[in-house]
Design a protein around this motif. Structure first.
Motif, PDB file in Angstrom:
ATOM      1  N   GLY A  54       0.801  -1.249  -0.057  1.00 31.53           N
ATOM      2  CA  GLY A  54       0.197  -0.014  -0.088  1.00 31.53           C
ATOM      3  C   GLY A  54       0.865   1.227   0.035  1.00 31.53           C
ATOM      4  N   LEU A  55       1.879   1.321   0.684  1.00 26.72           N
ATOM      5  CA  LEU A  55       2.844   2.323   0.793  1.00 26.72           C
ATOM      6  C   LEU A  55       3.511   2.643  -0.266  1.00 26.72           C
ATOM      7  CD1 LEU A  55       4.114   4.713   2.476  1.00 26.72           C
ATOM      8  CD2 LEU A  55       5.721   3.072   3.287  1.00 26.72           C
ATOM      9  N   ARG A  56       4.025   1.661  -1.028  1.00 24.97           N
ATOM     10  CA  ARG A  56       4.829   1.899  -2.144  1.00 24.97           C
ATOM     11  C   ARG A  56       3.752   2.510  -3.402  1.00 24.97           C
ATOM     12  NH1 ARG A  56       5.843  -3.923  -2.429  1.00 24.97           N
ATOM     13  NH2 ARG A  56       4.489  -4.881  -4.113  1.00 24.97           N
ATOM     14  N   ARG A  57       2.367   2.010  -3.412  1.00 27.02           N
ATOM     15  CA  ARG A  57       1.705   2.284  -4.305  1.00 27.02           C
ATOM     16  C   ARG A  57       1.014   3.857  -4.164  1.00 27.02           C
ATOM     17  NH1 ARG A  57      -2.496  -2.909  -4.248  1.00 27.02           N
ATOM     18  NH2 ARG A  57      -1.398  -4.472  -5.882  1.00 27.02           N
ATOM     19  N   THR A  58       0.993   4.183  -2.864  1.00 25.86           N
ATOM     20  CA  THR A  58       0.799   5.629  -2.524  1.00 25.86           C
ATOM     21  C   THR A  58       1.866   6.457  -2.993  1.00 25.86           C
ATOM     22  OG1 THR A  58      -0.385   4.938  -0.913  1.00 25.86           O
ATOM     23  CG2 THR A  58       0.388   7.154  -0.863  1.00 25.86           C
ATOM     24  N   LEU A  59       3.097   6.174  -2.734  1.00 29.04           N
ATOM     25  CA  LEU A  59       4.159   6.754  -2.962  1.00 29.04           C
ATOM     26  C   LEU A  59       4.368   6.898  -4.808  1.00 29.04           C
ATOM     27  CD1 LEU A  59       6.906   5.937  -0.380  1.00 29.04           C
ATOM     28  CD2 LEU A  59       5.329   7.961  -0.369  1.00 29.04           C
ATOM     29  N   ALA A  60       4.002   6.171  -5.374  1.00 30.00           N
ATOM     30  CA  ALA A  60       4.149   6.094  -6.940  1.00 30.00           C
ATOM     31  C   ALA A  60       2.551   6.356  -7.736  1.00 30.00           C
ATOM     32  CB  ALA A  60       4.391   4.734  -7.660  1.00 30.00           C
ATOM     33  N   ASP A  61       1.774   7.033  -6.834  1.00 29.03           N
ATOM     34  CA  ASP A  61       0.236   7.466  -7.574  1.00 29.03           C
ATOM     35  C   ASP A  61       0.506   8.916  -8.157  1.00 29.03           C
ATOM     36  OD1 ASP A  61      -2.257   7.958  -8.120  1.00 29.03           O
ATOM     37  OD2 ASP A  61      -2.882   7.541  -6.054  1.00 29.03           O
ATOM     38  N   SER A  62       0.745   8.858  -9.172  1.00 28.58           N
ATOM     39  CA  SER A  62       1.075  10.333  -9.734  1.00 28.58           C
ATOM     40  C   SER A  62      -0.298  11.253  -9.870  1.00 28.58           C
ATOM     41  CB  SER A  62       1.181  10.124 -11.179  1.00 28.58           C
ATOM     42  OG  SER A  62       0.430   9.307 -12.239  1.00 28.58           O
ATOM     43  N   THR A  64      -1.784  11.632  -6.964  1.00 27.18           N
ATOM     44  CA  THR A  64      -1.577  12.410  -5.559  1.00 27.18           C
ATOM     45  C   THR A  64      -0.553  13.529  -5.783  1.00 27.18           C
ATOM     46  OG1 THR A  64      -2.108  10.635  -4.470  1.00 27.18           O
ATOM     47  CG2 THR A  64      -1.116  12.222  -3.227  1.00 27.18           C
ATOM     48  N   ALA A  65      -0.924  14.681  -5.231  1.00 28.41           N
ATOM     49  CA  ALA A  65      -0.227  16.065  -5.349  1.00 28.41           C
ATOM     50  C   ALA A  65       1.600  15.566  -5.095  1.00 28.41           C
ATOM     51  CB  ALA A  65      -0.274  17.066  -4.550  1.00 28.41           C
ATOM     52  N   PRO A  66       2.577  15.831  -5.796  1.00 27.79           N
ATOM     53  CA  PRO A  66       3.887  15.424  -5.404  1.00 27.79           C
ATOM     54  C   PRO A  66       4.389  16.245  -3.918  1.00 27.79           C
ATOM     55  CG  PRO A  66       3.909  16.645  -7.636  1.00 27.79           C
ATOM     56  CD  PRO A  66       2.547  16.523  -6.850  1.00 27.79           C
ATOM     57  N   ARG A  71       5.863  14.836   1.756  1.00 25.35           N
ATOM     58  CA  ARG A  71       5.276  15.192   3.097  1.00 25.35           C
ATOM     59  C   ARG A  71       4.964  13.772   3.691  1.00 25.35           C
ATOM     60  NH1 ARG A  71       1.925  18.912   2.145  1.00 25.35           N
ATOM     61  NH2 ARG A  71       0.246  17.393   2.146  1.00 25.35           N
ATOM     62  N   LEU A  72       4.694  12.739   3.093  1.00 26.98           N
ATOM     63  CA  LEU A  72       4.395  11.536   3.789  1.00 26.98           C
ATOM     64  C   LEU A  72       5.593  10.926   3.993  1.00 26.98           C
ATOM     65  CD1 LEU A  72       2.626   9.107   4.470  1.00 26.98           C
ATOM     66  CD2 LEU A  72       2.640   8.436   2.093  1.00 26.98           C
ATOM     67  N   VAL A  73       6.676  11.001   3.048  1.00 30.94           N
ATOM     68  CA  VAL A  73       7.938  10.297   3.463  1.00 30.94           C
ATOM     69  C   VAL A  73       8.651  11.195   4.647  1.00 30.94           C
ATOM     70  CG1 VAL A  73      10.283  10.244   2.535  1.00 30.94           C
ATOM     71  CG2 VAL A  73       8.268   9.465   0.995  1.00 30.94           C
ATOM     72  N   ALA A  92      12.526  11.621  -4.489  1.00 32.77           N
ATOM     73  CA  ALA A  92      12.208  10.506  -5.477  1.00 32.77           C
ATOM     74  C   ALA A  92      10.430  10.331  -5.266  1.00 32.77           C
ATOM     75  CB  ALA A  92      12.763   9.180  -4.766  1.00 32.77           C
ATOM     76  N   ALA A  93       9.997  10.580  -4.001  1.00 28.52           N
ATOM     77  CA  ALA A  93       8.417  10.577  -3.812  1.00 28.52           C
ATOM     78  C   ALA A  93       7.791  11.633  -4.485  1.00 28.52           C
ATOM     79  CB  ALA A  93       8.218  10.551  -2.308  1.00 28.52           C
ATOM     80  N   SER A  94       8.532  12.720  -4.719  1.00 27.96           N
ATOM     81  CA  SER A  94       7.749  13.656  -5.488  1.00 27.96           C
ATOM     82  C   SER A  94       7.674  13.549  -7.081  1.00 27.96           C
ATOM     83  CB  SER A  94       8.150  14.984  -5.476  1.00 27.96           C
ATOM     84  OG  SER A  94       9.808  15.139  -5.393  1.00 27.96           O
ATOM     85  N   ALA A  95       8.713  12.673  -7.419  1.00 31.09           N
ATOM     86  CA  ALA A  95       8.708  12.378  -8.874  1.00 31.09           C
ATOM     87  C   ALA A  95       7.824  11.418  -9.623  1.00 31.09           C
ATOM     88  CB  ALA A  95      10.303  11.759  -9.139  1.00 31.09           C
ATOM     89  N   ARG A  96       7.737  11.346 -10.820  1.00 32.47           N
ATOM     90  CA  ARG A  96       6.615  10.744 -11.446  1.00 32.47           C
ATOM     91  C   ARG A  96       7.170   9.381 -12.077  1.00 32.47           C
ATOM     92  NH1 ARG A  96       4.627  10.197 -16.684  1.00 32.47           N
ATOM     93  NH2 ARG A  96       2.387   9.383 -16.810  1.00 32.47           N
TER      94      ARG A  96
END
Length: 278
Positions: A54-62, A64-66, A71-73, A92-96
């Motif tokens: 779930g976490l990796r899907r959230t962080l790669a979900d484009s 969602t605002a970068p 901020r989550l990370v 990395a989290a803010s990238a697409r």
């Protein structure tokens, strides 16, 4: 597509990785002695994301605002990793990324880069490359040991202890970290090809290609220099030699560069003659 030690990245992920790598290099420039710690922390986060789907899907979900992903990370990892690692991870989290899997692949590639940059700056990159290759050859020849270390259901602590017993203080610390990560987090890779990919990545770090050379006996330093110079003329680029001895080839050399094989061995010539007259 870009080939990494972890696989192949699609267009968006290639761009993301290139951008985050600039941040990584900035961090390493500011703290040159911190490459080992940074690489280890990035590997640990790769393990976390492997476990937490779930976490990796959230962080790669484009969608969602970068800023929200970054901020989550920050909320999750502040105080758990160093400032440098946190900077790399928020970037990395803010990238697409093209997919959650490729986000994790990218982070693992960055961890490897951090460690290899450290080895390069310490003048140890040649040694790390050679150690990774040699260990791959040892495991290729000892299938039972390779199977134990590759067993997905095996005790991780036991496997890591076995790696320490096998290589321990005999190799560079960077080599041990890379091997331990591969054993702990194979992520669909076989151990021997994984080690070969890491050795090739170290060679690329030095902007060289790798020639896997099999000979029936040891080559002298002069013979190695002459072979390297010949291959450099053939391929128009520097070539790193990875040497292996196999008396079964009878004589001559078998040379593999990428997908191309130059078989000048006695056994290879005999096989060619048999095919001609069969």
């Amino acid at each position: 597509m870009t080939s990494t030690v972890t696989g192949v990245l699609h267009a968006a992920s290639r761009e993301a990785l290139a951008a985050v790598e600039l941040t990584l290099l900035d961090v390493l420039e500011a703290a040159p002695a911190g490459s080992a710690a940074l690489g280890g922390e990035l590997f640990a986060v790769v393990g976390l994301l492997d476990r937490e789907i779930g976490l990796r899907r959230t962080l790669a979900d484009s969608s969602t605002a970068p800023e929200a992903r970054s901020r989550l990370v920050t909320d999750l990892l502040t105080g758990k990793v160093g400032v440098g690692a946190l900077k790399v991870l928020t970037t990395a989290a803010s990238a697409r990324w093209s997919s959650p899997r490729e986000l994790v692949d990218g982070l693992e590639s960055l961890a490897v880069t951090a460690l290899l940059v450290g080895a390069e700056r310490a003048g140890r990159l040649d040694a790390v490359e050679d150690e990774l290759f040699r260990l791959g050859r040892i495991l290729a020849d000892q299938s039972e040991l390779e199977q134990v270390l590759s067993n997905r259901t095996g005790d991780l602590g036991g496997k890591q202890a076995l790696v320490r017993e096998l290589i321990g203080s005999k190799v560079d610390a960077t080599t041990e970290t890379l091997v331990q990560n591969l054993v702990a987090r194979p992520r669909g890779r076989q151990l021997v090809p994984g080690l070969e990919a890491l050795a090739a990545e170290a060679a690329r770090r030095r902007e060289r290609s790798v020639a896997h050379v099999v000979s029936s006996g040891a080559l002298s330093a002069e013979q190695q220099d002459r072979l390297s110079a010949t291959l450099q003329r053939i391929y128009s680029r520097p070539i790193a030699l990875h040497l292996e001895i196999d008396p079964a080839i009878g004589g001559g050399l078998v040379i593999r560069v990428g997908d191309e094989v130059i078989d000048g061995s006695t056994s290879g010539q005999l096989d060619a003659l048999r095919r001609r007259f069969s």
